[in-house]
Design a protein around this motif. Structure first.
Motif, PDB file in Angstrom:
ATOM      1  N   MET A   1      61.988  85.137 115.498  1.00 51.71           N
ATOM      2  CA  MET A   1      62.321  85.572 114.167  1.00 51.71           C
ATOM      3  C   MET A   1      61.708  86.946 113.968  1.00 51.71           C
ATOM      4  N   PRO A   2      62.485  87.854 113.464  1.00 51.01           N
ATOM      5  CA  PRO A   2      61.954  89.194 113.261  1.00 51.01           C
ATOM      6  C   PRO A   2      60.737  89.179 112.350  1.00 51.01           C
ATOM      7  N   SER A   3      59.873  90.171 112.543  1.00 49.43           N
ATOM      8  CA  SER A   3      58.636  90.212 111.767  1.00 49.43           C
ATOM      9  C   SER A   3      58.887  90.488 110.291  1.00 49.43           C
ATOM     10  N   ASP A   4      60.058  90.987 109.932  1.00 51.77           N
ATOM     11  CA  ASP A   4      60.330  91.248 108.523  1.00 51.77           C
ATOM     12  C   ASP A   4      60.952  90.035 107.819  1.00 51.77           C
ATOM     13  N   THR A   5      60.990  88.878 108.501  1.00 49.35           N
ATOM     14  CA  THR A   5      61.459  87.659 107.861  1.00 49.35           C
ATOM     15  C   THR A   5      60.440  87.241 106.818  1.00 49.35           C
ATOM     16  N   ARG A   6      60.951  86.783 105.691  1.00 50.74           N
ATOM     17  CA  ARG A   6      60.057  86.513 104.575  1.00 50.74           C
ATOM     18  C   ARG A   6      60.352  85.160 103.936  1.00 50.74           C
ATOM     19  N   ILE A   7      59.459  84.782 103.046  1.00 44.65           N
ATOM     20  CA  ILE A   7      59.627  83.584 102.238  1.00 44.65           C
ATOM     21  C   ILE A   7      60.125  84.045 100.878  1.00 44.65           C
ATOM     22  N   LEU A   8      61.218  83.472 100.444  1.00 42.48           N
ATOM     23  CA  LEU A   8      61.802  83.824  99.149  1.00 42.48           C
ATOM     24  C   LEU A   8      61.410  82.762  98.130  1.00 42.48           C
ATOM     25  N   ILE A   9      60.778  83.210  97.046  1.00 39.88           N
ATOM     26  CA  ILE A   9      60.355  82.331  95.957  1.00 39.88           C
ATOM     27  C   ILE A   9      61.283  82.585  94.772  1.00 39.88           C
ATOM     28  N   VAL A  10      61.903  81.506  94.269  1.00 37.95           N
ATOM     29  CA  VAL A  10      62.900  81.656  93.207  1.00 37.95           C
ATOM     30  C   VAL A  10      62.533  80.775  92.020  1.00 37.95           C
ATOM     31  N   ASP A  11      62.335  81.418  90.875  1.00 41.83           N
ATOM     32  CA  ASP A  11      62.056  80.696  89.630  1.00 41.83           C
ATOM     33  C   ASP A  11      62.410  81.627  88.478  1.00 41.83           C
ATOM     34  N   ASP A  12      62.861  81.063  87.369  1.00 42.45           N
ATOM     35  CA  ASP A  12      63.237  81.892  86.229  1.00 42.45           C
ATOM     36  C   ASP A  12      62.049  82.196  85.314  1.00 42.45           C
ATOM     37  N   HIS A  13      60.854  81.687  85.649  1.00 42.56           N
ATOM     38  CA  HIS A  13      59.657  81.969  84.858  1.00 42.56           C
ATOM     39  C   HIS A  13      58.702  82.853  85.651  1.00 42.56           C
ATOM     40  N   GLU A  14      58.364  83.982  85.077  1.00 44.83           N
ATOM     41  CA  GLU A  14      57.497  84.961  85.733  1.00 44.83           C
ATOM     42  C   GLU A  14      56.124  84.371  86.072  1.00 44.83           C
ATOM     43  N   ASP A  15      55.567  83.572  85.177  1.00 45.87           N
ATOM     44  CA  ASP A  15      54.246  82.997  85.437  1.00 45.87           C
ATOM     45  C   ASP A  15      54.269  82.034  86.627  1.00 45.87           C
ATOM     46  N   THR A  16      55.356  81.306  86.802  1.00 45.44           N
ATOM     47  CA  THR A  16      55.484  80.412  87.957  1.00 45.44           C
ATOM     48  C   THR A  16      55.600  81.214  89.245  1.00 45.44           C
TER      49      THR A  16
END
Length: 182
Positions: A1-16
């Protein structure tokens, strides 16, 4: 996996989003964020996402709809997904999520230690899976180089599935094989 692979975090609340980023920061992985299902799908389809932490209930496109779409697209169907929900345990949600191939369903508020353990395991397993796929493609290409084509294995090498009959030597015709038997 390329080193620029990332974890995507998805939530509609900024604090979360902030809390999840803070919990995962000690792992040292690249993190990115999205605040809607639409934005998440765009980022996933652009590539370089190795794991998705996804809120279930968001305005517009829900987390489950994102997963349904991802599972229909070849390039995204194997990306591990952890669904997050703040609405408690729900049998119907759990059944639907696991039927879609979600790796885990986590209740909010999230235990940072448990989340880091799950993320590390799933992200690293996905990276190893992709590395193995690349190695298989590389080896198939090498095999194709030596035989002239990857579609026709070299004569004399048995097929990995013993039920498949051995290949006829290249250039051999049925009559020539019959002469060999007599």
């Amino acid at each position: 996996m390329p080193s620029d692979t990332r974890i995507l975090i998805v939530d509609d609340h900024e604090d979360t989003l902030y809390a999840l980023e803070s919990a995962l920061a000690p792992l040292g992985y690249q993190l990115s964020r999205a605040t809607s299902g639409d934005e998440a799908l765009k980022q996933v389809l652009r590539g370089q996402v190795g794991l998705l932490l996804l809120d279930v209930r968001m305005p517009g496109v829900s987390g489950l709809e994102v997963v349904r779409y991802m599972r229909r697209v070849e390039q995204t169907q194997h990306i591990p997904v952890i669904l997050l929900t703040g609405f408690g345990a729900d049998h119907e949600l759990t059944t639907t999520a696991f039927a879609l191939g979600v790796a885990d369903l986590v209740l909010k508020p999230v235990d940072p230690w448990a989340l880091r353990t799950k993320v590390r395991y799933l992200y690293d397993a996905h990276r190893r899976h992709l590395a193995l796929e690349r190695e298989v493609r590389r080896l198939r290409a090498l095999t194709g180089e030596h035989t002239g084509t990857a579609a026709h294995p070299r004569p004399g090498l048995p097929h990995p599935d013993a039920r498949v009959p051995t290949q006829r030597p290249m250039g051999a015709h049925a009559g020539e094989l019959e002469k060999d038997r007599t």
